[in-house]
Design a protein around this motif. Sequence first.
Motif, PDB file in Angstrom:
ATOM      1  N   GLY A  20       0.809  -1.212   0.000  1.00  0.00           N
ATOM      2  CA  GLY A  20       0.000   0.000   0.000  1.00  0.00           C
ATOM      3  C   GLY A  20       0.842   1.262   0.000  1.00  0.00           C
ATOM      4  N   ARG A  21       1.923   1.249   0.776  1.00  0.00           N
ATOM      5  CA  ARG A  21       2.838   2.396   0.785  1.00  0.00           C
ATOM      6  C   ARG A  21       3.414   2.637  -0.605  1.00  0.00           C
ATOM      7  NH1 ARG A  21       8.384   2.277   1.223  1.00  0.00           N
ATOM      8  NH2 ARG A  21       9.374   4.288   1.744  1.00  0.00           N
ATOM      9  N   GLN A  22       3.828   1.577  -1.270  1.00  0.00           N
ATOM     10  CA  GLN A  22       4.382   1.726  -2.615  1.00  0.00           C
ATOM     11  C   GLN A  22       3.329   2.260  -3.591  1.00  0.00           C
ATOM     12  OE1 GLN A  22       7.537   1.534  -3.388  1.00  0.00           O
ATOM     13  NE2 GLN A  22       8.108   0.873  -1.320  1.00  0.00           N
ATOM     14  N   HIS A  23       2.093   1.796  -3.457  1.00  0.00           N
ATOM     15  CA  HIS A  23       1.016   2.324  -4.299  1.00  0.00           C
ATOM     16  C   HIS A  23       0.863   3.832  -4.091  1.00  0.00           C
ATOM     17  CE1 HIS A  23      -0.042  -1.574  -5.624  1.00  0.00           C
ATOM     18  NE2 HIS A  23      -0.959  -1.891  -4.720  1.00  0.00           N
ATOM     19  N   ALA A  24       0.807   4.238  -2.833  1.00  0.00           N
ATOM     20  CA  ALA A  24       0.606   5.648  -2.514  1.00  0.00           C
ATOM     21  C   ALA A  24       1.762   6.502  -3.034  1.00  0.00           C
ATOM     22  CB  ALA A  24       0.447   5.824  -1.006  1.00  0.00           C
ATOM     23  N   LEU A  25       2.990   6.037  -2.818  1.00  0.00           N
ATOM     24  CA  LEU A  25       4.155   6.795  -3.277  1.00  0.00           C
ATOM     25  C   LEU A  25       4.178   6.913  -4.798  1.00  0.00           C
ATOM     26  CD1 LEU A  25       6.959   5.315  -0.962  1.00  0.00           C
ATOM     27  CD2 LEU A  25       5.824   7.532  -0.741  1.00  0.00           C
ATOM     28  N   ALA A  26       3.829   5.841  -5.485  1.00  0.00           N
ATOM     29  CA  ALA A  26       3.863   5.858  -6.953  1.00  0.00           C
ATOM     30  C   ALA A  26       2.803   6.792  -7.525  1.00  0.00           C
ATOM     31  CB  ALA A  26       3.672   4.444  -7.495  1.00  0.00           C
ATOM     32  N   LEU A  27       1.613   6.745  -6.977  1.00  0.00           N
ATOM     33  CA  LEU A  27       0.557   7.644  -7.449  1.00  0.00           C
ATOM     34  C   LEU A  27       0.947   9.099  -7.218  1.00  0.00           C
ATOM     35  CD1 LEU A  27      -2.521   5.610  -6.201  1.00  0.00           C
ATOM     36  CD2 LEU A  27      -2.068   6.205  -8.595  1.00  0.00           C
ATOM     37  N   ALA A  28       1.497   9.380  -6.033  1.00  0.00           N
ATOM     38  CA  ALA A  28       1.911  10.754  -5.722  1.00  0.00           C
ATOM     39  C   ALA A  28       3.049  11.211  -6.621  1.00  0.00           C
ATOM     40  CB  ALA A  28       2.324  10.835  -4.250  1.00  0.00           C
ATOM     41  N   ALA A  29       3.995  10.322  -6.894  1.00  0.00           N
ATOM     42  CA  ALA A  29       5.131  10.677  -7.738  1.00  0.00           C
ATOM     43  C   ALA A  29       4.692  11.021  -9.153  1.00  0.00           C
ATOM     44  CB  ALA A  29       6.132   9.528  -7.775  1.00  0.00           C
ATOM     45  N   ARG A  30       3.547  10.492  -9.571  1.00  0.00           N
ATOM     46  CA  ARG A  30       3.035  10.768 -10.914  1.00  0.00           C
ATOM     47  C   ARG A  30       1.946  11.840 -10.900  1.00  0.00           C
ATOM     48  NH1 ARG A  30       4.215   6.794 -14.992  1.00  0.00           N
ATOM     49  NH2 ARG A  30       5.829   5.382 -14.234  1.00  0.00           N
ATOM     50  N   GLY A  31       1.832  12.548  -9.790  1.00  0.00           N
ATOM     51  CA  GLY A  31       0.992  13.743  -9.767  1.00  0.00           C
ATOM     52  C   GLY A  31      -0.300  13.670  -9.003  1.00  0.00           C
ATOM     53  N   ALA A  32      -0.680  12.501  -8.504  1.00  0.00           N
ATOM     54  CA  ALA A  32      -1.949  12.393  -7.789  1.00  0.00           C
ATOM     55  C   ALA A  32      -1.837  12.969  -6.384  1.00  0.00           C
ATOM     56  CB  ALA A  32      -2.394  10.937  -7.717  1.00  0.00           C
ATOM     57  N   LYS A  33      -2.949  13.508  -5.917  1.00  0.00           N
ATOM     58  CA  LYS A  33      -3.087  13.849  -4.502  1.00  0.00           C
ATOM     59  C   LYS A  33      -3.583  12.589  -3.802  1.00  0.00           C
ATOM     60  CE  LYS A  33      -4.516  18.555  -5.758  1.00  0.00           C
ATOM     61  NZ  LYS A  33      -4.615  18.338  -7.235  1.00  0.00           N
ATOM     62  N   VAL A  34      -2.948  12.206  -2.705  1.00  0.00           N
ATOM     63  CA  VAL A  34      -3.200  10.888  -2.130  1.00  0.00           C
ATOM     64  C   VAL A  34      -3.618  10.982  -0.669  1.00  0.00           C
ATOM     65  CG1 VAL A  34      -2.257   8.595  -1.673  1.00  0.00           C
ATOM     66  CG2 VAL A  34      -1.483   9.875  -3.688  1.00  0.00           C
ATOM     67  N   LEU A  35      -4.758  10.369  -0.360  1.00  0.00           N
ATOM     68  CA  LEU A  35      -5.130  10.160   1.028  1.00  0.00           C
ATOM     69  C   LEU A  35      -4.598   8.797   1.432  1.00  0.00           C
ATOM     70  CD1 LEU A  35      -8.305  11.031   2.936  1.00  0.00           C
ATOM     71  CD2 LEU A  35      -7.367   8.730   3.134  1.00  0.00           C
ATOM     72  N   VAL A  36      -3.704   8.797   2.410  1.00  0.00           N
ATOM     73  CA  VAL A  36      -3.041   7.588   2.885  1.00  0.00           C
ATOM     74  C   VAL A  36      -3.824   7.063   4.085  1.00  0.00           C
ATOM     75  CG1 VAL A  36      -0.915   6.618   3.820  1.00  0.00           C
ATOM     76  CG2 VAL A  36      -0.806   8.480   2.132  1.00  0.00           C
ATOM     77  N   ASN A  37      -4.473   5.929   3.908  1.00  0.00           N
ATOM     78  CA  ASN A  37      -5.259   5.339   5.001  1.00  0.00           C
ATOM     79  C   ASN A  37      -4.540   4.133   5.582  1.00  0.00           C
ATOM     80  OD1 ASN A  37      -7.237   2.719   5.269  1.00  0.00           O
ATOM     81  ND2 ASN A  37      -7.920   4.448   6.502  1.00  0.00           N
ATOM     82  N   ASP A  38      -4.465   4.073   6.895  1.00  0.00           N
ATOM     83  CA  ASP A  38      -3.948   2.886   7.567  1.00  0.00           C
ATOM     84  C   ASP A  38      -4.357   2.925   9.028  1.00  0.00           C
ATOM     85  OD1 ASP A  38      -1.996   0.882   8.820  1.00  0.00           O
ATOM     86  OD2 ASP A  38      -1.500   0.729   6.693  1.00  0.00           O
ATOM     87  N   LEU A  39      -4.962   1.847   9.501  1.00  0.00           N
ATOM     88  CA  LEU A  39      -5.361   1.756  10.896  1.00  0.00           C
ATOM     89  C   LEU A  39      -4.153   1.705  11.824  1.00  0.00           C
ATOM     90  CD1 LEU A  39      -7.657   1.342  13.011  1.00  0.00           C
ATOM     91  CD2 LEU A  39      -7.470  -1.123  12.533  1.00  0.00           C
ATOM     92  N   GLY A  40      -3.040   1.166  11.298  1.00  0.00           N
ATOM     93  CA  GLY A  40      -1.834   1.077  12.105  1.00  0.00           C
ATOM     94  C   GLY A  40      -1.766  -0.130  13.000  1.00  0.00           C
ATOM     95  N   GLY A  41      -2.557  -1.168  12.684  1.00  0.00           N
ATOM     96  CA  GLY A  41      -2.564  -2.373  13.503  1.00  0.00           C
ATOM     97  C   GLY A  41      -1.530  -3.382  13.058  1.00  0.00           C
ATOM     98  N   ALA A  42      -1.515  -4.523  13.754  1.00  0.00           N
ATOM     99  CA  ALA A  42      -0.616  -5.613  13.415  1.00  0.00           C
ATOM    100  C   ALA A  42      -1.154  -6.387  12.215  1.00  0.00           C
ATOM    101  CB  ALA A  42      -0.464  -6.546  14.616  1.00  0.00           C
ATOM    102  N   VAL A  43      -0.346  -7.328  11.721  1.00  0.00           N
ATOM    103  CA  VAL A  43      -0.743  -8.121  10.558  1.00  0.00           C
ATOM    104  C   VAL A  43      -2.053  -8.856  10.803  1.00  0.00           C
ATOM    105  CG1 VAL A  43      -0.085 -10.094   9.119  1.00  0.00           C
ATOM    106  CG2 VAL A  43       1.619  -8.393   9.737  1.00  0.00           C
TER     107      VAL A  43
END
Length: 304
Positions: A20-43
């Motif tokens: 998910g982090r890689q998805h968010a970074l790639a979209l942002a690097a190509r110009g998208a505004k990105v809302l990064v969602n993550d609960l922050g829990g364990a696997v």
Amino acid sequence: MSLDFQGRVAIVTGAGGGLGRQHALALAARGAKVLVNDLGGAVDGRGAGGTAAQAVADEIRAAGGQALANTASVTDFGAVQAMVQQAADAWGRVDILVNNAGILRDKSFAKMDMADFALVVQVHLMGAAHCCKAVWPLMQAQHYGRIVMTTSSTGLYGNFGQANYGAAKLAQVGLMQTLAIEGAKYGIHVNALAPTAATRMTAGLMPEEVLARLAPEAVVPAMLVLAHERAPTRSILCAGAGTFEAAHITLTQGLHLGLGADVPEQLAARLAEVCARAGEQVPGSGAAQGENELRQAMAAAART
């Protein structure tokens, strides 16, 4: 052909780490505004915390992009609606949804607690449904949307110890099939991605030399294709280690056997013919099955 996302607004769930982090970074690097969602829990879904999402949002902003952090659980529809509203309030629209959030509660089915089965389905399937439902009115109104489901080879083909995960992941494909049909007239394309990637969810499952080849970054190109304005719809792309495939749910031509008393015996004897893949099709909708069955029945009736 450059895959540009300038002016697009994306929501990526489960984006605090791994794929998910890689998805968010790639979209942002190509110009998208990105809302990064993550609960922050364990696997396994236990716990929560806002640092993971915030760290990725900060990383995007440090690189010159635009990002917001969000810690909603995708199992909470009200929180998901607020998450979508957060993106819409900040940037005026939502163009892309990448349903990536997920957990694991692996165990053989004989030993699996049904509460663990239900929770995995809740996160993967209902989480994706909540997110799709929350963005759907916006995408309908703007006559544009790109939704990427995250399915899995486990859902498509099975894997020992993952009955809950596999059931939830294939269910996302079923959701994709119908949403793609319903979204077509609104310009909403819905696809599924089956990744093979080394993340904290796969740690310890494979040798290190194998995991080294399965960098999450290698999956990202498939996501970008499925999230782009020129994306297909109702496609299942598989990706891992720089290799890309497509999976299809097909229907064989089958065999008309009629309604006789001995049809069970005929079917058992000729099952290989029913399963023969020559001339199989990828149906445009579930109606294709009934159409094929009725066509053969009517043809048989006309011969008598």
